[in-house]
Scaffold this active site. Structure first.
Site, PDB file in Angstrom:
ATOM      1  N   ARG A 293     -27.538 -18.196  15.331  1.00 37.77           N
ATOM      2  CA  ARG A 293     -26.878 -17.344  14.353  1.00 37.77           C
ATOM      3  C   ARG A 293     -26.762 -18.098  13.039  1.00 37.77           C
ATOM      4  NH1 ARG A 293     -24.039 -17.118  19.217  1.00 37.77           N
ATOM      5  NH2 ARG A 293     -23.955 -15.046  20.189  1.00 37.77           N
TER       6      ARG A 293
ATOM      7  N   LYS B 234     -19.899 -18.636  18.276  1.00 37.94           N
ATOM      8  CA  LYS B 234     -19.217 -17.349  18.127  1.00 37.94           C
ATOM      9  C   LYS B 234     -18.468 -16.946  19.382  1.00 37.94           C
ATOM     10  CE  LYS B 234     -20.129 -12.483  17.073  1.00 37.94           C
ATOM     11  NZ  LYS B 234     -21.175 -11.467  16.753  1.00 37.94           N
TER      12      LYS B 234
ATOM     13  N   HIS C 265     -29.734 -11.637  10.523  1.00 40.16           N
ATOM     14  CA  HIS C 265     -29.502 -11.587  11.970  1.00 40.16           C
ATOM     15  C   HIS C 265     -30.709 -11.010  12.710  1.00 40.16           C
ATOM     16  CE1 HIS C 265     -26.768 -11.940  15.383  1.00 40.16           C
ATOM     17  NE2 HIS C 265     -27.232 -10.778  15.811  1.00 40.16           N
TER      18      HIS C 265
ATOM     19  N   ARG D 239     -32.813 -13.590  14.345  1.00 40.47           N
ATOM     20  CA  ARG D 239     -32.356 -14.019  15.674  1.00 40.47           C
ATOM     21  C   ARG D 239     -32.928 -13.088  16.741  1.00 40.47           C
ATOM     22  NH1 ARG D 239     -28.338 -16.299  19.010  1.00 40.47           N
ATOM     23  NH2 ARG D 239     -27.144 -14.838  20.279  1.00 40.47           N
TER      24      ARG D 239
ATOM     25  N   HIS E 140     -26.001 -16.043  24.442  1.00 43.08           N
ATOM     26  CA  HIS E 140     -25.407 -14.751  24.793  1.00 43.08           C
ATOM     27  C   HIS E 140     -24.418 -14.944  25.937  1.00 43.08           C
ATOM     28  CE1 HIS E 140     -28.855 -13.067  22.538  1.00 43.08           C
ATOM     29  NE2 HIS E 140     -28.083 -12.009  22.392  1.00 43.08           N
TER      30      HIS E 140
ATOM     31  N   TYR F  50     -33.969  -6.711  26.336  1.00 38.48           N
ATOM     32  CA  TYR F  50     -35.240  -7.404  26.141  1.00 38.48           C
ATOM     33  C   TYR F  50     -36.136  -7.324  27.382  1.00 38.48           C
ATOM     34  CZ  TYR F  50     -32.901  -9.502  22.108  1.00 38.48           C
ATOM     35  OH  TYR F  50     -32.241  -9.689  20.926  1.00 38.48           O
TER      36      TYR F  50
END
Length: 248
Positions: free
Chosen positions: A116, A141, A195, A198, A221, A230
């Site tokens: 990020r 994050k 973003h 990413r 994640h 994905y």
């Protein structure tokens, strides 16, 4: 909230006369012109304000906080934006090295690592392991530290940076946001955010054959379910491999 001035029916009503139906109407009107996340945030502010009015100011709410039972609109912030042919080259070609010497290496490292923006800007030289080809992120994050493996290209980018500061990229988040917007416009690239790079990086990790667990270790994640979007990339790859199998 100055926005309430547009909703005089709600703003002019006494606190103890407010009902959930008033905020349902407010929600339905706001969602016509605002994103779901904004409406959810505003309802949260209103609910908190009425909690304060009741608990600290002694206001009487006979039926409890009228905002609490109001259903919030569903937030879907997912973006599926991938880099199109020629866009990455256009972005790198539009970088003004004299004015923004850090932008090109920052963009390249973003694509190589899937970090990020805030994580990239927080990297300190003391957490970079060139020999091990890793970067340690003590704060992320999701609140969990992680170690990010580096590709040879990522290592080359870091080795090419000056070392006059504690941080590898001594930039503010806002300056990067503004620089990226100017860069995007010069490159003629439409509807691309920092973003999105990413997302492109994570997509490429999956396409390269890494498992979702391995990708999760790189990307940070919190939940594998967040990576499930994905899986179609893996499925397409499997279909291609099955098509190549010669059945005896």
């Amino acid at each position: 909230m100055s926005v309430l001035r547009k909703y005089s029916k709600l703003a002019n009503r006494k606190v103890n006369k407010l009902r959930s139906a008033d905020f349902v109407h407010y929600r339905d009107q706001r969602i016509k012109s605002m994103k779901a996340a904004t409406v959810v945030r505003e309802l949260g502010w209103l609910q908190h304000a009425l909690d304060v009015a009741c608990e600290d100011w002694g206001q009487n709410l006979p039926q409890g906080n009228p905002v609490k039972p109001v259903r919030r609109p569903k937030i879907d912030n997912r973006r599926e934006r991938r880099l199109q042919e020629g866009e990455w080259q256009a972005l790198l070609g539009a970088v003004n090295q004299a004015r923004s010497p850090f932008m090109k290496p920052l963009l390249t490292l973003a694509l190589e690592t899937g970090m990020r923006r805030g994580e990239l800007l927080s990297i300190q030289w003391r957490h970079v392991g060139i020999e091990r080809r890793t970067v340690f992120l003590p704060q992320t994050k999701n609140g969990r530290a992680r170690t990010v493996p580096l590709s040879p290209n990522a290592v080359a980018v870091l080795m090419g940076l000056p070392r006059g500061e504690d941080r590898c990229f001594p930039l503010s988040g806002n300056s990067v946001r503004l620089a990226f917007e100017r860069l995007r416009q010069r490159a003629g690239v439409v509807d691309l955010t920092f973003h999105d790079i990413r997302h492109e990086a994570v997509s490429r990790f999956v396409e390269s054959g890494l498992s979702l667990v391995q990708v999760q270790m790189i990307s940070g994640h919190r939940d594998l379910r967040m990576l499930m979007r994905y899986t179609h990339l893996q499925a397409d790859d499997i279909v291609a491999k099955l098509a190549a199998v010669e059945h005896v």
